[in-house]
Design a protein around this motif. Structure first.
Motif, PDB file in Angstrom:
ATOM      1  N   GLU A   1       0.913  -1.138  -0.005  1.00  0.00           N
ATOM      2  CA  GLU A   1      -0.112  -0.060   0.118  1.00  0.00           C
ATOM      3  C   GLU A   1       0.908   1.148   0.088  1.00  0.00           C
ATOM      4  OE1 GLU A   1      -3.482   2.280   2.654  1.00  0.00           O
ATOM      5  OE2 GLU A   1      -2.673   0.668   3.430  1.00  0.00           O
ATOM      6  N   ILE A   2       0.622   2.159  -0.901  1.00  0.00           N
ATOM      7  CA  ILE A   2       1.211   3.425  -0.874  1.00  0.00           C
ATOM      8  C   ILE A   2       0.346   4.239  -0.648  1.00  0.00           C
ATOM      9  CG2 ILE A   2       2.599   4.969  -2.424  1.00  0.00           C
ATOM     10  CD1 ILE A   2       3.920   2.177  -2.212  1.00  0.00           C
ATOM     11  N   SER A   3       0.581   5.299   0.534  1.00  0.00           N
ATOM     12  CA  SER A   3       0.039   6.413   0.855  1.00  0.00           C
ATOM     13  C   SER A   3       0.637   7.653   0.088  1.00  0.00           C
ATOM     14  CB  SER A   3       0.187   6.791   2.235  1.00  0.00           C
ATOM     15  OG  SER A   3      -0.619   5.908   3.201  1.00  0.00           O
ATOM     16  N   VAL A   4      -0.426   8.253  -0.798  1.00  0.00           N
ATOM     17  CA  VAL A   4       0.240   9.440  -1.602  1.00  0.00           C
ATOM     18  C   VAL A   4       0.217  10.756  -0.845  1.00  0.00           C
ATOM     19  CG1 VAL A   4      -0.283  10.954  -3.692  1.00  0.00           C
ATOM     20  CG2 VAL A   4      -0.689   8.118  -3.474  1.00  0.00           C
ATOM     21  N   PRO A   5       1.206  11.569  -0.590  1.00  0.00           N
ATOM     22  CA  PRO A   5       1.156  12.743   0.092  1.00  0.00           C
ATOM     23  C   PRO A   5       0.271  14.012  -0.536  1.00  0.00           C
ATOM     24  CG  PRO A   5       3.228  11.903  -0.477  1.00  0.00           C
ATOM     25  CD  PRO A   5       2.466  11.239  -1.132  1.00  0.00           C
ATOM     26  N   SER A   6      -0.058  14.999   0.280  1.00  0.00           N
ATOM     27  CA  SER A   6      -0.970  15.900  -0.201  1.00  0.00           C
ATOM     28  C   SER A   6      -0.190  16.695  -1.280  1.00  0.00           C
ATOM     29  CB  SER A   6      -1.197  16.943   0.957  1.00  0.00           C
ATOM     30  OG  SER A   6      -1.833  18.067   0.520  1.00  0.00           O
ATOM     31  N   PHE A   7      -1.011  17.107  -2.233  1.00  0.00           N
ATOM     32  CA  PHE A   7      -0.621  17.994  -3.446  1.00  0.00           C
ATOM     33  C   PHE A   7      -0.459  19.468  -3.232  1.00  0.00           C
ATOM     34  CE2 PHE A   7      -1.397  19.356  -7.934  1.00  0.00           C
ATOM     35  CZ  PHE A   7      -0.346  18.999  -8.455  1.00  0.00           C
ATOM     36  N   SER A   8      -0.755  19.918  -2.173  1.00  0.00           N
ATOM     37  CA  SER A   8      -0.948  21.356  -1.701  1.00  0.00           C
ATOM     38  C   SER A   8       0.126  21.729  -0.579  1.00  0.00           C
ATOM     39  CB  SER A   8      -2.271  21.682  -1.093  1.00  0.00           C
ATOM     40  OG  SER A   8      -2.406  22.889  -0.610  1.00  0.00           O
ATOM     41  N   TRP A   9       0.797  22.818  -1.123  1.00  0.00           N
ATOM     42  CA  TRP A   9       1.707  23.478  -0.151  1.00  0.00           C
ATOM     43  C   TRP A   9       1.130  23.892   1.037  1.00  0.00           C
ATOM     44  CZ3 TRP A   9       4.210  27.717  -3.811  1.00  0.00           C
ATOM     45  CH2 TRP A   9       5.110  27.177  -4.368  1.00  0.00           C
ATOM     46  N   ARG A  10      -0.154  23.925   1.302  1.00  0.00           N
ATOM     47  CA  ARG A  10      -0.991  24.089   2.606  1.00  0.00           C
ATOM     48  C   ARG A  10      -0.709  22.958   3.588  1.00  0.00           C
ATOM     49  NH1 ARG A  10      -6.346  24.111   4.581  1.00  0.00           N
ATOM     50  NH2 ARG A  10      -6.882  25.899   6.007  1.00  0.00           N
ATOM     51  N   ASN A  11      -0.609  21.836   3.044  1.00  0.00           N
ATOM     52  CA  ASN A  11      -0.200  20.707   3.895  1.00  0.00           C
ATOM     53  C   ASN A  11       0.916  20.132   3.957  1.00  0.00           C
ATOM     54  OD1 ASN A  11      -3.383  20.598   4.125  1.00  0.00           O
ATOM     55  ND2 ASN A  11      -3.613  19.399   2.419  1.00  0.00           N
ATOM     56  N   ARG A  12       1.800  20.596   3.028  1.00  0.00           N
ATOM     57  CA  ARG A  12       3.300  20.180   3.371  1.00  0.00           C
ATOM     58  C   ARG A  12       4.035  21.014   2.416  1.00  0.00           C
ATOM     59  NH1 ARG A  12       3.882  15.421   3.695  1.00  0.00           N
ATOM     60  NH2 ARG A  12       6.212  15.384   3.435  1.00  0.00           N
ATOM     61  N   ASN A  13       5.370  21.168   2.926  1.00  0.00           N
ATOM     62  CA  ASN A  13       6.362  21.988   1.938  1.00  0.00           C
ATOM     63  C   ASN A  13       6.741  21.422   0.810  1.00  0.00           C
ATOM     64  OD1 ASN A  13       8.331  24.098   1.919  1.00  0.00           O
ATOM     65  ND2 ASN A  13       9.974  22.621   2.463  1.00  0.00           N
ATOM     66  N   ASN A  14       6.864  19.940   0.709  1.00  0.00           N
ATOM     67  CA  ASN A  14       7.150  19.309  -0.691  1.00  0.00           C
ATOM     68  C   ASN A  14       6.236  18.221  -1.098  1.00  0.00           C
ATOM     69  OD1 ASN A  14       7.451  17.509   1.815  1.00  0.00           O
ATOM     70  ND2 ASN A  14       9.078  16.354   0.859  1.00  0.00           N
ATOM     71  N   PRO A  15       5.224  18.947  -1.938  1.00  0.00           N
ATOM     72  CA  PRO A  15       4.059  18.061  -2.437  1.00  0.00           C
ATOM     73  C   PRO A  15       4.806  17.184  -3.538  1.00  0.00           C
ATOM     74  CG  PRO A  15       3.599  20.587  -2.351  1.00  0.00           C
ATOM     75  CD  PRO A  15       5.125  20.448  -1.965  1.00  0.00           C
ATOM     76  N   SER A  16       3.961  16.182  -3.694  1.00  0.00           N
ATOM     77  CA  SER A  16       4.357  15.355  -4.863  1.00  0.00           C
ATOM     78  C   SER A  16       3.156  14.591  -5.446  1.00  0.00           C
ATOM     79  CB  SER A  16       5.477  14.291  -4.182  1.00  0.00           C
ATOM     80  OG  SER A  16       4.843  13.396  -3.295  1.00  0.00           O
ATOM     81  N   PHE A  17       3.347  13.927  -6.496  1.00  0.00           N
ATOM     82  CA  PHE A  17       2.343  12.895  -6.982  1.00  0.00           C
ATOM     83  C   PHE A  17       3.285  11.780  -7.468  1.00  0.00           C
ATOM     84  CE2 PHE A  17       3.877  16.176 -10.464  1.00  0.00           C
ATOM     85  CZ  PHE A  17       4.047  15.207 -11.333  1.00  0.00           C
ATOM     86  N   ILE A  18       2.111  10.743  -7.835  1.00  0.00           N
ATOM     87  CA  ILE A  18       2.854   9.456  -8.323  1.00  0.00           C
ATOM     88  C   ILE A  18       2.565   9.107  -9.666  1.00  0.00           C
ATOM     89  CG2 ILE A  18       2.847   6.712  -7.708  1.00  0.00           C
ATOM     90  CD1 ILE A  18       2.849   7.206  -5.140  1.00  0.00           C
ATOM     91  N   LEU A  19       3.589   8.660 -10.618  1.00  0.00           N
ATOM     92  CA  LEU A  19       3.459   8.054 -11.780  1.00  0.00           C
ATOM     93  C   LEU A  19       3.676   6.607 -11.741  1.00  0.00           C
ATOM     94  CD1 LEU A  19       6.032  10.637 -13.657  1.00  0.00           C
ATOM     95  CD2 LEU A  19       3.434  10.752 -13.388  1.00  0.00           C
ATOM     96  N   GLY A  20       2.460   6.214 -12.515  1.00  0.00           N
ATOM     97  CA  GLY A  20       2.503   4.779 -12.530  1.00  0.00           C
ATOM     98  C   GLY A  20       2.358   4.367 -13.931  1.00  0.00           C
ATOM     99  N   SER A  21       2.984   3.055 -14.356  1.00  0.00           N
ATOM    100  CA  SER A  21       2.779   2.304 -15.525  1.00  0.00           C
ATOM    101  C   SER A  21       2.356   1.141 -15.239  1.00  0.00           C
ATOM    102  CB  SER A  21       4.154   2.290 -16.250  1.00  0.00           C
ATOM    103  OG  SER A  21       4.801   3.745 -16.644  1.00  0.00           O
ATOM    104  N   PHE A  22       1.176   0.541 -15.760  1.00  0.00           N
ATOM    105  CA  PHE A  22       0.570  -0.626 -15.714  1.00  0.00           C
ATOM    106  C   PHE A  22       0.206  -1.740 -16.811  1.00  0.00           C
ATOM    107  CE2 PHE A  22      -0.736   2.717 -12.706  1.00  0.00           C
ATOM    108  CZ  PHE A  22      -0.632   2.051 -11.523  1.00  0.00           C
TER     109      PHE A  22
END
Length: 386
Positions: free
Chosen positions: A308-329
């Motif tokens: 299980e992967i927990s994806v961090p928040s996308f917003s600066w309001r919730n964290r200093n270093n937002p991110s997203f995940i790229l997936g190939s399936f």
């Protein structure tokens, strides 16, 4: 002499304005390009005759601010960051699918119809996407409320806008995505919860029928009228993580800070209950789970080594270093990679450093101007005395 000094002042002012504009354009537009250009789609092994992998982007917890708790500058700053990050990612990476794992809004759980319409309008502006990219939005607790705040009206309002249901299987290029309204997995047999659990059970039976190559007579009869899916284990997407005691085992630069990492999670509030988690794992035997809610990154292994992967928040309001995940399936394999956005502290540092540099340049030039004026006055005074 005075004409020359005036021209120098105008040239300095113009240089300062141009420099400030360049800093602004870099911090508000350009900084996203080098950050996202460092990211790339992960590769998976496939035979030459296999269909190309499905490319999907996953983000979570944008928390678009509402009318009650959202300050106008906070809205402007953080929503602009998300818009530029998302639009730059769309342009550079071209995903085929985008999944937002819940908590799209911050005040969906209590927003009035008028405020809801405004929030939806801003969402569509920020997360606009090409017609060949499919955007799928999941339900979070801030979108419809925690379990005790959830109502049929708020649930249907969200489902109507985003064309989602609380439990369904979305199949794309041979890959099964199970979309779950995890807010409704409270386990107290409330009408909404019971309806979602019944639908999940039906989906699990349909998947089970689809994966059985040989059926006994009774099984064949039971599966006769069921919808069939691609014969591959699903990828579960939901807002709440499955049960874990805390984030103590989470590592990485986007894990929860040390003062939060060892805090015990509350079932049905921070994570799903143990019973609901076991139910999803037993019924579906997924090959991967992606969730949000905690605003921090984490990777855990559940029973049978299901990740299980927990994806961090996308917003600066919730964290200093937002991110997203790229997936190939593909039907039999997948690969993930994480893409970090610019840090808010870095942008603030660029602004502060640039402001100090421009201020020092201005002070230096003013000193030179004063010195030049003083020298000119002295020379003029000597000429008059002569």
């Amino acid at each position: 002499m005075f004409g020359l000094t005036g021209r120098c002042k105008c040239g300095l002012a113009l240089s300062l304005v141009l420099s400030a504009c360049c800093v602004f354009l870099f911090c508000e537009y350009g900084i996203y390009f080098p950050a996202i250009l460092r990211c790339s789609w992960p590769e998976i092994k496939q035979s030459e005759d296999s269909p190309r992998p499905l490319r999907a982007l996953f983000l979570s917890d944008p928390h678009l601010l509402g009318a009650i708790r959202g300050h106008w500058f906070d809205k402007l700053r953080r929503e602009w960051q998300m818009e530029r990050a998302f639009q730059t990612a769309m342009w550079l990476l071209r995903p085929e699918m985008v999944f937002i794992l819940g908590d799209v809004f911050d005040e969906g759980k209590w927003s009035s119809p008028k405020d809801w319409e405004d929030d939806v309008r801003r969402f569509k502006q920020i997360f606009r996407h090409p017609s060949d990219t499919e955007l799928v939005v999941l339900i979070g607790n801030h979108d419809i409320g925690f379990h005790h705040e959830m109502t049929r009206y708020k649930l249907e309002r969200f489902e109507k806008v985003f064309n989602v249901t609380s439990a369904r299987i979305l199949t794309k290029r041979g890959v099964n995505f199970l979309l779950v309204n995890s807010v409704a997995l409270h386990g107290d047999h409330c009408p909404i919860c019971q309806s979602v659990e019944n639908e999940l059970y039906s989906l699990s039976q349909a998947l089970n029928c689809s994966t059985q190559s040989h059926h006994s007579g009774s099984m064949r009869h039971r599966c006769k009228d069921m919808q069939t899916y691609i014969s591959t284990p699903p990828i579960i997407l939901q807002h709440y993580p499955l049960y874990r005691a805390s984030d103590a085992e989470c590592t990485g630069v986007d894990a929860a800070p040390p003062n939060e990492r060892y805090q015990h999670f509350h079932e049905r509030y921070d994570v799903l209950s143990q019973d609901a988690s076991k139910m999803l794992l037993w019924w579906f035997q997924p090959r991967l789970i992606l969730s949000g809610h905690t605003h921090s990154g984490c990777e855990v292994l559940h029973e049978n080594h299901i990740p299980e992967i927990s994806v961090p928040s996308f917003s600066w309001r919730n964290r200093n270093n937002p991110s997203f995940i790229l997936g190939s399936f593909s039907q039999s394999d997948y690969a993930l990679s994480k893409c970090f956005l610019p840090e808010e502290s870095s942008v603030i540092a660029v602004y502060c450093g640039s402001a100090m540099a421009l201020a020092l340049i201005t002070l230096g030039h003013l000193s030179l101007f004063r010195g030049a004026l003083h020298t000119a006055n002295v020379l003029l005074g000597k000429q008059k005395s002569l």
